[in-house]
Scaffold this active site. Structure first.
Site, PDB file in Angstrom:
ATOM      1  NE  ARG A 148      49.650 -12.383  46.471  1.00 62.04           N
ATOM      2  CZ  ARG A 148      48.890 -13.407  45.842  1.00 62.04           C
ATOM      3  NH1 ARG A 148      49.575 -14.382  45.088  1.00 62.04           N
ATOM      4  NH2 ARG A 148      47.586 -13.512  46.006  1.00 62.04           N
ATOM      5  CE  LYS A 208      40.736 -24.287  28.817  1.00 62.04           C
ATOM      6  NZ  LYS A 208      41.131 -25.410  29.702  1.00 62.04           N
ATOM      7  CG  ASP A 239      37.864 -22.151  24.586  1.00 60.05           C
ATOM      8  OD1 ASP A 239      39.202 -22.537  24.364  1.00 60.05           O
ATOM      9  OD2 ASP A 239      37.153 -23.044  24.866  1.00 60.05           O
ATOM     10  CG  HIS A 240      43.943 -21.798  23.883  1.00 61.72           C
ATOM     11  ND1 HIS A 240      43.736 -22.073  25.419  1.00 61.72           N
ATOM     12  CD2 HIS A 240      44.089 -22.523  23.230  1.00 61.72           C
ATOM     13  CE1 HIS A 240      44.008 -23.452  25.377  1.00 61.72           C
ATOM     14  NE2 HIS A 240      44.363 -23.650  24.069  1.00 61.72           N
ATOM     15  CE  LYS A 255      44.270 -24.604  18.873  1.00 66.42           C
ATOM     16  NZ  LYS A 255      45.363 -24.285  18.821  1.00 66.42           N
ATOM     17  CG  ASP A 270      42.258 -29.386  30.879  1.00 71.32           C
ATOM     18  OD1 ASP A 270      42.140 -28.420  31.076  1.00 71.32           O
ATOM     19  OD2 ASP A 270      42.780 -30.264  30.142  1.00 71.32           O
ATOM     20  CG  HIS A 312      39.213 -26.535  24.327  1.00 71.47           C
ATOM     21  ND1 HIS A 312      39.254 -25.061  24.888  1.00 71.47           N
ATOM     22  CD2 HIS A 312      40.418 -26.971  24.980  1.00 71.47           C
ATOM     23  CE1 HIS A 312      40.432 -24.891  25.319  1.00 71.47           C
ATOM     24  NE2 HIS A 312      41.012 -26.103  25.541  1.00 71.47           N
ATOM     25  CE  LYS A 328      45.771 -33.987  29.795  1.00 67.88           C
ATOM     26  NZ  LYS A 328      46.345 -33.122  28.492  1.00 67.88           N
TER      27      LYS A 328
END
Lengths: 507, 313
Positions: A64, A166, A195-196, A200, A253, A258, A358
């Site tokens: 935009r 994701k 999904d990064h 890996k 998350d 993952h 976390k």
């Protein structure tokens, strides 16, 4: 001349080992956004630096923000520190289309740019659309592309692919709704869900470890494995993502994507080939074998918790409810531990424990297979007091590698046996510069290798497993436990394993 | 050799992470040129952390006196927070033992790992037992081309070796950016048809690499040797002139200055059509060595290029 009529390039033979993109137009929606600047453009620069991009690749930014080609090029040069000459070369061809994603004329103008590029820049009718936008725009952009006739390659032999990141929905219903929208515009084979984590190297190494060796696979089953543990631990809090995290939580998350992907690779049967379809079929079969938690057992098999203030890495950190953009009476979970069961011949009776959180003491991700104890220990208890069961740990990050834990004789006159660990450090053996996850996945999407992307049925199966847990969190049937930042979660997490006579591995 | 092996064990015992060692290769370097031997050691020092293992450098002194002098070093490199160890054994040998190097090397190898023999200056003899025991031989057409007889002697010798062994040529690795760029120039649809209309090729490079490049183009593009011009210069450059439907295209890949940049361009009927730039890696020898150790397999394109280079006369 159609691409298939072209004579082969004899000079390219022997250089194929180095994977390279075909000619294409890479269209980035959300080109002025954070994901583009932080991840996509730097990954492209690394690909350009190692000359993995076709000279006929052109990037087209769509957003935009009111910019022109020159300003977009300036942005692309600015976000990459110390750009290579190859990057400067590539950026010089960047194009930009400013416009609203809901305005059909945006897509008409994009179509015109793409047609011009096919003519003048040799992009050969190949398009890769990368949706670096908020998830709410995935469906509308896909629809608009189809409406403008851009979801199909304009010529025989070309391709049009759509990459999305994701989250793929917020629950099973919304994931299916999103799939319905995407499938209305693109076929499944055109969709590349990133999904990064799968980009890996060490996640991929789970496949190599299991299926390129003969010594692991024979013991990779219920006969030898006592239980499996998957840990995705983060020491960071939610930072500036409090607003987002409030709507997500650890289950959405991390666990739904993952953890489920890592579990799929860990539990799957050997694929017939390493072709994308075979690997993804086996992953889906493995996920289908995971028993869906029953509503009446969720409270017993799942721990949900939130961090309070504490000390991490020698620094005082606030509790989750004091974080920016977080409600002071939030019930969003920042920690989840689960006990799962797998109903198949290989894993029946082998519990799988999963935890993620976390503000834990350190950041690491690993999969640990703890083996059963020997049926009879011949040594006196005093000589083998500290002997732990054997374990194989696949460390995914940050210190990628494999640890094998076993018993060995302590040197000396007595026959004492002690636990030792043999450590393979992935980086110490292969100091090749591993491509970063985005670099790897971006190139995979360009060359059309979907192995490390998530298929629709994988997303579906993952949501199917976590859905009852989501519902239990929503109706508070799993109480929200609390843990101090800098600890390994609430006591309930330890009790989840202790009741089975096990403990989280100090691997 | 037991003393040398003992010294390695003692060094290992003193190292911090005794219980963990990651090794991937035995690299045996054989040279009678002390300068070449030193160059290889410098390259290895830059590379040790990428291919940890054991390096055995054999410096041959062709005198009558039988002797073996040995030094052993353990190197530690910090990379990405990890400590990586690699070992270097230098053996200066003279006299009859020079003909029995395999007997020196065998006891010092890490037995579970592949053995790569590197001949940085002279090429091994056909019946060299050390070369015969290695999984792959590393050679360098450039250094071989600098020896007596130049490329005219080196190329047939390399062809002979490649028939019996896996050989990996560091010059060929270093030429990769030139090959990539030239191949890229022919990628666009508009320019692809020119591959079938090559009229002349000019290659300039060191003696040896120039022959490899020319041989590659002769083999891949079907260019006769009469259409090839070879010149010896410091930096490699290739210029291919081709015609298609009345148009004339000149494809050039050159490193114009000492800067680590290679420039590629296509001129169509005298007008610049395409221009590309590539950055060359720092420390070319270490880089090519790392590339070679990462791909220890036969390379049919290289072997065909070598064969074709025989036709250069």
């Amino acid at each position: 001349m159609a691409p298939e009529d072209l004579a082969p390039n004899p000079l390219a033979e022997g250089l194929e080992g180095e994977r390279r993109s075909p000619p294409l137009a890479l269209v980035i929606f959300g080109a002025s956004g954070d994901l583009t600047s932080r991840k996509i453009l730097p990954a492209l620069e690394r690909l350009a630096r190692r000359r993995a991009l076709s000279p006929n690749l052109v990037v087209v930014g769509v957003a935009r923000s009111d910019m022109d080609d020159a300003q977009f090029r300036e942005l692309a040069l600015k976000v990459v520190p110390d750009p290579s000459p190859a990057w400067e070369d590539l950026v010089a061809s960047f194009r930009y289309v400013a416009g609203d994603y809901t305005d059909p004329t945006t897509f008409d103008r994009l179509g015109q740019v793409l047609a011009d590029l096919d003519q003048g820049a040799g992009t050969a009718g190949n398009r890769l659309y990368y949706l670096a936008t908020v998830p709410g725009l995935f469906g509308p952009v896909a629809r608009s592309l189809a409406r403008a006739g851009l979801s199909r390659a304009p010529r025989e032999g070309g391709f049009a692919r759509l990459v999305i990141e994701k989250p793929f929905g917020r629950d099973l219903a919304s994931a299916r709704e999103l799939d319905g929208e995407l499938h209305g515009a693109f076929e499944e084979r055109q969709l590349y869900r990133i999904d990064h984590y799968l980009g890996k190297e060490t996640v991929q190494n789970v496949l190599a470890l299991r299926f390129a060796n003969t010594i692991f696979e024979p013991v990779w089953n219920r006969r030898y494995v006592d239980h499996v543990q998957v840990t995705v631990a983060e020491s960071l809090g939610v930072g500036h993502r409090g607003g987002f995290y409030e709507t997500a939580g650890a289950l959405r998350d991390i666990v739904q994507n993952h953890v489920m992907q890592v579990l799929g690779l860990t539990l799957m049967e050997p694929p017939a080939t390493v072709e994308a379809k075979d690997i993804r079929d086996e992953k889906v079969k493995a996920l289908r074998s995971i028993v869906i938690p029953a509503p009446e057992t969720v409270a017993a098999d799942v721990v949900r918790a939130q961090y309070d203030a504490g000390w991490v890495d020698g620094e005082y950190v606030v509790g989750y409810r004091e974080e920016e953009d977080v409600s002071p009476d939030s019930t969003t979970e920042t920690f989840v531990a689960m006990r799962l069961e797998v109903d198949n011949w290989r894993w029946a009776g082998v519990p799988v424990y999963v935890r993620t959180g976390k503000r834990l003491p350190k950041r690491f991700t690993e999969v640990a297979l703890q083996f059963q104890r020997v049926p009879h220990l011949s040594f006196a208890t005093s000589q083998s007091r500290d002997l732990l069961p054997d374990a194989l740990v696949v460390r995914i990050q940050p210190d990628e590698g494999i640890t094998l834990r076993f018993g060995a004789k302590v040197p000396g006159q007595a026959f004492a046996v002690r636990t030792v660990s043999m450590d393979f450090s992935y980086g110490a053996a292969f100091m090749e510069e591993s491509p970063d996850a985005y670099e790897r996945l971006l190139l995979d999407a360009m060359v059309g290798d979907p192995t490390l992307f998530i298929r629709s049925d994988e997303v579906d199966q993952s949501w199917r497993i976590v859905e009852p847990v989501l519902r239990a969190f929503e109706d508070d049937s799993v109480p929200l436990a609390r843990y101090e930042a800098g600890t390994w979660g609430p006591p309930e997490s330890d009790r989840l394993l202790a009741r089975d006579g096990r403990r989280w591995g100090a691997f | 050799m037991a003393e040398v092996a003992g010294a390695l064990d003692r060094l290992r015992r003193e190292e911090e992470r005794l219980a963990t060692r990651t090794s991937v290769v035995n690299l045996v370097v054989v040279s009678s040129d002390p300068e070449a031997a030193e160059r290889t050691r410098c390259a290895m020092r830059r590379l040790g952390h990428r291919h940890p293992g054991r390096t055995l450098a054999l410096v041959l002194q062709h005198d009558q006196h039988d002797h073996i002098d040995a030094s052993v070093e353990l190197h530690q490199v910090q990379a990405d927070g990890r400590t990586i160890w690699w070992e270097e054994v230098v053996l200066s040998v003279g006299g009859r033992v020079c003909r029995h190097l395999d007997s020196l090397v065998s006891p010092l190898l890490l037995h579970e790992l592949p053995v790569v023999a590197w001949y940085p200056s002279e090429l091994p003899a056909r019946d060299d037992p050390l070369a015969a025991s290695a999984q792959a031989l590393l050679v360098d057409a450039r250094w071989a081309g600098e020896q007596e007889g130049g490329a005219h002697r080196a190329i047939p010798a390399l062809v002979g070796l490649s028939r019996r062994r896996v050989i990996v040529d560091l010059s060929w690795k270093r030429l990769m950016p030139w090959r990539h760029l030239l191949a890229e120039l022919f990628e666009p649809e508009l320019l692809r048809p020119f591959v079938e209309g090559v009229r002349s090729v000019e290659v300039t490079a060191h003696d040896g690499p120039a022959h490899l490049l020319a041989g590659w183009l002769m083999d891949r593009l079907g260019v006769p040797s009469a259409a090839i011009t070879l010149r010896v210069t410091r930096h490699a450059a290739v210029r291919v002139v081709a015609e298609y439907r009345g148009q004339r295209a000149t494809f050039t890949v050159a490193r114009p200055t000492d800067a680590r940049l290679v420039l590629a361009r296509v001129d169509l009927d005298g007008t610049l059509h395409t221009r590309r730039l590539a950055t060359l890696p720092e420390h070319g020898l270490s880089w090519s060595l790392a590339e070679a150790l990462s791909h220890l397999e036969r390379d049919p394109v290289y072997e065909h290029a070598l064969h074709a280079a025989l036709g250069l006369g």
